[in-house]
Design a protein around this motif. Structure first.
Motif, PDB file in Angstrom:
ATOM      1  N   GLY A   3     -79.828 -13.022  66.276  1.00 13.87           N
ATOM      2  CA  GLY A   3     -79.404 -14.315  66.815  1.00 13.87           C
ATOM      3  C   GLY A   3     -80.472 -15.039  67.599  1.00 13.87           C
ATOM      4  N   GLN A   4     -81.712 -14.553  67.545  1.00 11.72           N
ATOM      5  CA  GLN A   4     -82.803 -15.116  68.350  1.00 11.72           C
ATOM      6  C   GLN A   4     -83.831 -15.811  67.464  1.00 11.72           C
ATOM      7  OE1 GLN A   4     -83.426 -11.956  71.869  1.00 11.72           O
ATOM      8  NE2 GLN A   4     -83.365 -11.037  69.839  1.00 11.72           N
ATOM      9  N   SER A   5     -83.406 -16.893  66.860  1.00 12.20           N
ATOM     10  CA  SER A   5     -84.294 -17.697  66.024  1.00 12.20           C
ATOM     11  C   SER A   5     -83.999 -19.161  66.280  1.00 12.20           C
ATOM     12  CB  SER A   5     -84.081 -17.372  64.539  1.00 12.20           C
ATOM     13  OG  SER A   5     -84.781 -18.291  63.726  1.00 12.20           O
ATOM     14  N   CYS A   6     -85.045 -19.981  66.280  1.00  9.37           N
ATOM     15  CA  CYS A   6     -84.841 -21.412  66.505  1.00  9.37           C
ATOM     16  C   CYS A   6     -84.032 -22.028  65.375  1.00  9.37           C
ATOM     17  CB  CYS A   6     -86.183 -22.122  66.653  1.00  9.37           C
ATOM     18  SG  CYS A   6     -87.322 -21.822  65.286  1.00  9.37           S
ATOM     19  N   ILE A   7     -84.095 -21.456  64.172  1.00 10.12           N
ATOM     20  CA  ILE A   7     -83.367 -22.038  63.045  1.00 10.12           C
ATOM     21  C   ILE A   7     -82.120 -21.254  62.674  1.00 10.12           C
ATOM     22  CG2 ILE A   7     -85.327 -23.266  62.036  1.00 10.12           C
ATOM     23  CD1 ILE A   7     -85.586 -20.923  60.029  1.00 10.12           C
ATOM     24  N   ASN A   8     -81.647 -20.395  63.576  1.00 10.20           N
ATOM     25  CA  ASN A   8     -80.302 -19.846  63.375  1.00 10.20           C
ATOM     26  C   ASN A   8     -79.298 -20.987  63.272  1.00 10.20           C
ATOM     27  OD1 ASN A   8     -81.081 -17.315  65.698  1.00 10.20           O
ATOM     28  ND2 ASN A   8     -80.419 -16.851  63.628  1.00 10.20           N
ATOM     29  N   ALA A   9     -78.308 -20.880  62.390  1.00  7.54           N
ATOM     30  CA  ALA A   9     -77.142 -21.750  62.490  1.00  7.54           C
ATOM     31  C   ALA A   9     -76.428 -21.384  63.779  1.00  7.54           C
ATOM     32  CB  ALA A   9     -76.226 -21.559  61.293  1.00  7.54           C
ATOM     33  N   LYS A  10     -76.152 -22.374  64.615  1.00  8.29           N
ATOM     34  CA  LYS A  10     -75.550 -22.087  65.921  1.00  8.29           C
ATOM     35  C   LYS A  10     -74.230 -22.819  66.118  1.00  8.29           C
ATOM     36  CE  LYS A  10     -79.968 -21.082  68.181  1.00  8.29           C
ATOM     37  NZ  LYS A  10     -81.000 -21.543  67.260  1.00  8.29           N
ATOM     38  N   ARG A  11     -74.111 -24.022  65.542  1.00 11.07           N
ATOM     39  CA  ARG A  11     -72.873 -24.805  65.712  1.00 11.07           C
ATOM     40  C   ARG A  11     -72.198 -24.930  64.343  1.00 11.07           C
ATOM     41  NH1 ARG A  11     -74.036 -30.216  67.353  1.00 11.07           N
ATOM     42  NH2 ARG A  11     -76.037 -29.961  66.303  1.00 11.07           N
ATOM     43  N   PHE A  12     -71.079 -24.281  64.178  1.00 12.21           N
ATOM     44  CA  PHE A  12     -70.360 -24.272  62.905  1.00 12.21           C
ATOM     45  C   PHE A  12     -69.294 -25.365  62.948  1.00 12.21           C
ATOM     46  CE2 PHE A  12     -72.319 -20.228  63.566  1.00 12.21           C
ATOM     47  CZ  PHE A  12     -72.924 -19.990  62.334  1.00 12.21           C
ATOM     48  N   ILE A  13     -69.541 -26.418  62.185  1.00 14.87           N
ATOM     49  CA  ILE A  13     -68.694 -27.611  62.191  1.00 14.87           C
ATOM     50  C   ILE A  13     -67.852 -27.576  60.926  1.00 14.87           C
ATOM     51  CG2 ILE A  13     -68.700 -30.134  62.266  1.00 14.87           C
ATOM     52  CD1 ILE A  13     -71.588 -29.853  63.501  1.00 14.87           C
ATOM     53  N   VAL A  14     -66.556 -27.318  61.083  1.00 13.87           N
ATOM     54  CA  VAL A  14     -65.697 -26.986  59.946  1.00 13.87           C
ATOM     55  C   VAL A  14     -64.560 -28.003  59.841  1.00 13.87           C
ATOM     56  CG1 VAL A  14     -64.391 -25.149  58.820  1.00 13.87           C
ATOM     57  CG2 VAL A  14     -66.238 -24.557  60.419  1.00 13.87           C
ATOM     58  N   GLU A  62     -79.132 -24.551  73.875  1.00 13.74           N
ATOM     59  CA  GLU A  62     -79.350 -23.591  72.794  1.00 13.74           C
ATOM     60  C   GLU A  62     -78.893 -22.217  73.261  1.00 13.74           C
ATOM     61  OE1 GLU A  62     -82.916 -22.143  69.786  1.00 13.74           O
ATOM     62  OE2 GLU A  62     -83.448 -22.959  71.741  1.00 13.74           O
ATOM     63  N   LEU A  63     -78.044 -21.575  72.464  1.00  4.25           N
ATOM     64  CA  LEU A  63     -77.618 -20.213  72.759  1.00  4.25           C
ATOM     65  C   LEU A  63     -78.488 -19.261  71.949  1.00  4.25           C
ATOM     66  CD1 LEU A  63     -73.711 -20.560  72.777  1.00  4.25           C
ATOM     67  CD2 LEU A  63     -75.361 -21.015  74.602  1.00  4.25           C
ATOM     68  N   PHE A  64     -79.418 -18.570  72.634  1.00  5.97           N
ATOM     69  CA  PHE A  64     -80.412 -17.755  71.942  1.00  5.97           C
ATOM     70  C   PHE A  64     -79.952 -16.309  71.910  1.00  5.97           C
ATOM     71  CE2 PHE A  64     -84.963 -16.835  70.905  1.00  5.97           C
ATOM     72  CZ  PHE A  64     -85.100 -17.816  69.938  1.00  5.97           C
ATOM     73  N   GLY A  65     -79.043 -16.036  70.993  1.00  9.78           N
ATOM     74  CA  GLY A  65     -78.479 -14.708  70.844  1.00  9.78           C
ATOM     75  C   GLY A  65     -77.297 -14.772  69.902  1.00  9.78           C
ATOM     76  N   PRO A  66     -76.616 -13.659  69.654  1.00 15.98           N
ATOM     77  CA  PRO A  66     -75.611 -13.578  68.582  1.00 15.98           C
ATOM     78  C   PRO A  66     -74.262 -14.197  68.948  1.00 15.98           C
ATOM     79  CG  PRO A  66     -75.771 -11.474  69.699  1.00 15.98           C
ATOM     80  CD  PRO A  66     -76.834 -12.346  70.300  1.00 15.98           C
ATOM     81  N   VAL A  67     -74.280 -15.478  69.308  1.00  5.86           N
ATOM     82  CA  VAL A  67     -73.060 -16.191  69.689  1.00  5.86           C
ATOM     83  C   VAL A  67     -72.868 -17.384  68.757  1.00  5.86           C
ATOM     84  CG1 VAL A  67     -71.839 -17.440  71.506  1.00  5.86           C
ATOM     85  CG2 VAL A  67     -73.314 -15.491  72.097  1.00  5.86           C
ATOM     86  N   ALA A  68     -71.745 -17.396  68.040  1.00  5.85           N
ATOM     87  CA  ALA A  68     -71.405 -18.506  67.142  1.00  5.85           C
ATOM     88  C   ALA A  68     -70.380 -19.402  67.830  1.00  5.85           C
ATOM     89  CB  ALA A  68     -70.835 -17.972  65.830  1.00  5.85           C
ATOM     90  N   THR A  69     -70.582 -20.713  67.724  1.00  3.65           N
ATOM     91  CA  THR A  69     -69.619 -21.674  68.268  1.00  3.65           C
ATOM     92  C   THR A  69     -69.026 -22.472  67.112  1.00  3.65           C
ATOM     93  OG1 THR A  69     -71.319 -23.379  68.638  1.00  3.65           O
ATOM     94  CG2 THR A  69     -70.901 -21.833  70.431  1.00  3.65           C
ATOM     95  N   VAL A  70     -67.713 -22.668  67.139  1.00  5.91           N
ATOM     96  CA  VAL A  70     -67.014 -23.334  66.034  1.00  5.91           C
ATOM     97  C   VAL A  70     -66.397 -24.643  66.524  1.00  5.91           C
ATOM     98  CG1 VAL A  70     -65.251 -23.130  64.247  1.00  5.91           C
ATOM     99  CG2 VAL A  70     -66.509 -21.097  64.993  1.00  5.91           C
ATOM    100  N   TRP A  71     -66.617 -25.696  65.752  1.00 11.66           N
ATOM    101  CA  TRP A  71     -66.124 -27.036  66.051  1.00 11.66           C
ATOM    102  C   TRP A  71     -65.262 -27.502  64.882  1.00 11.66           C
ATOM    103  CZ3 TRP A  71     -68.799 -29.281  70.463  1.00 11.66           C
ATOM    104  CH2 TRP A  71     -69.839 -28.487  70.945  1.00 11.66           C
ATOM    105  N   HIS A  72     -64.272 -28.320  65.132  1.00 12.05           N
ATOM    106  CA  HIS A  72     -63.414 -28.854  64.077  1.00 12.05           C
ATOM    107  C   HIS A  72     -63.764 -30.315  63.824  1.00 12.05           C
ATOM    108  CE1 HIS A  72     -60.014 -25.706  64.947  1.00 12.05           C
ATOM    109  NE2 HIS A  72     -61.173 -25.157  64.664  1.00 12.05           N
TER     110      HIS A  72
END
Length: 464
Positions: free
Chosen positions: A259-270, A359-369
């Protein structure tokens, strides 16, 4: 910060290094300037041969190099091996294509021979982070060295063995003395190195605050700079997407490098139509990941880079939940030695919370509707960052809208963002400026010199 290898899996300090003193740093800068005078005259074929030798060493010693990276960073051994392989691929790609990329460009001027010639600038300082200690360096070094520049590497202070290994690989490949040197110095030395007249350019990959400092120093010294900073990449999922594929790639992208990459998907917009099912599958897959020793073959997620990284991430999670977000899984540092944080999912993200703005630099996914494509684009653009992003949809119209309207340096459709030598890499907004890789890599640190050769019988004159 001390220059030391500290194993993030155990917390053990493995090895410490003395930083360069002023005299030793001066020797290295003088050596770089002297090396450039000779190296800039080498042929394309000579430089390409050196890079190919470096690629061979990287391939031959991938396992040992990967273990060093896993020891210092905590990424899984498989991902470290893959990183070394990507470096070898990059060396070969730029060895093959740089001469063509930097060929003279003719201009149609009647009665004269006019062209642009690309010439190397000189010593280039690379200020690089710890999370991809090999690839971040080689994606700069391969094109810069092929262009005829020489390199000075200031790698993050927690990966000194990786930094020295890179210099050793290039030395054994045959690059002349001084053409690529690792500088074991603290961050306090960077501004002075940039100001030195012998250093002609600087590239940084790192945090936004570090980028602002380096960019200001380079601007003050009137020197070329490239900044690749943080990211909070959007991952948009619409109803027409293959949901199984989207969820699988969501987890793969978010968990890249723990989860420590600048290009990780971080905001999941569903899209709201599929948000419930997406969240259920995402939580299920995140909970199924194995957290543990990154040297073990069955580990999916290793430790974070440092205790400070764990504390920063956990505080962001706590503050986001306190602001009203819903914690679906994870959310507490794991007990025992090492810097372990579990795969975590947050939903119902409040405006103004850390997960909204930082930016959350670690294994945390955030989900948006999102209600529709308009709403998805609005949410995606509601960020100061603009590095990469992806959208998952089979609808051609939606695909074009996301490509055209999401404010980002890179936009991928039905694929998550990655870096590869053939494709330009870089961001927009507060994610930085400039581009790396592909044709941009060799052209970044060169002087585009205009050459006008008039016939000998033709006089000069005219106006500017």
């Amino acid at each position: 910060m001390a220059i030391a290898s500290t194993n993030p899996t155990t917390g053990e300090t493995v090895r410490e290094f003395d930083p360069l003193d002023d005299g030793q740093l001066e020797e290295k800068l003088a050596r770089a300037a002297e090396a450039f005078r000779g190296y800039r005259t080498t042929s394309w074929a000579e430089r390409a041969d050196l890079l190919r030798r470096a690629a061979d060493i990287l391939d031959d010693e991938a396992d040992d190099l990967a273990r060093t990276a896993t020891l210092e960073v905590g990424k899984t051994l498989a991902s470290s091996v893959a990183e070394v392989g990507k470096c070898a691929k990059g060396c070969r790609w730029f060895a093959e294509h740089t001469e063509e990329i930097l060929a003279d460009v003719p201009h149609d001027v009647p009665g004269a021979e006019v062209f642009t010639r690309y010439e190397p600038l000189g010593p280039v300082l690379a200020v690089m982070p710890w999370n991809f200690p090999y690839w971040q360096v080689f994606r700069f070094a391969a094109p810069a060295l092929m262009a005829g520049n020489v390199g000075l590497l200031k790698l993050a202070s927690n990966v000194p063995q990786c930094a020295l290994a890179i210099e050793d690989v290039l030395r054994r490949a045959g690059f002349p003395d001084g053409v690529f040197q690792t500088l074991l110095v603290g961050s306090g030395a960077i501004e002075g190195i940039i100001a030195d007249d012998r250093v002609r350019a600087v590239t940084l990959t790192g945090s936004e605050p570090a980028g602002r400092q380096v960019g200001a120093a380079a601007g003050g010294a009137v020197k070329t700079s490239v900044l690749e900073l943080g990211g909070s990449d959007a991952f948009i999922v619409m109803p027409s997407a293959d949901l199984d594929d989207a969820v699988a790639n969501a987890v793969s992208s978010r968990m890249l490098n723990n989860g420590q990459s600048c290009i990780n998907a971080k905001r999941f917009i569903v899209h709201t139509e599929i948000a419930g099912e997406f969240e259920r599958r995402l939580v299920e897959r995140m909970e199924a990941l194995t957290v543990g020793d990154p040297m073990a073959e069955d580990t999916d997620c290793g430790p974070l880079s440092s205790p400070d990284a764990v504390e920063t991430l956990h505080q962001q999670v706590r503050d986001t939940v306190a602001a009203g977000a819903r914690l679906r899984t994870g959310g507490e540092p794991l007990p025992g030695p090492g810097n372990f944080y579990p795969p975590t999912v947050l939903t119902d993200i409040p405006d103004g919370s850390p997960a909204h703005r930082e930016e959350l630099f670690g294994p945390v996914a955030t989900v948006w509707h999102a209600r529709d494509a308009d709403d998805a684009i609005r949410i995606a653009n509601d960020s100061t960052f603009g590095l990469g992003g992806s959208a998952w949809t089979r609808d051609a119209g939606e695909q074009q809208r996301f490509v055209n309207e999401v404010e980002t340096g890179m936009m991928y459709i039905n694929k998550y963002t990655e870096s590869t030598p053939e494709v330009p890499f870089g961001g927009a907004k507060n994610s930085g400026y400039g581009r790396e890789l592909a044709g941009f890599g060799p052209r970044t640190f060169v002087n585009a010199k205009t050459v006008w050769i008039a016939p000998t019988e033709q006089g000069s004159g005219g106006v500017e």
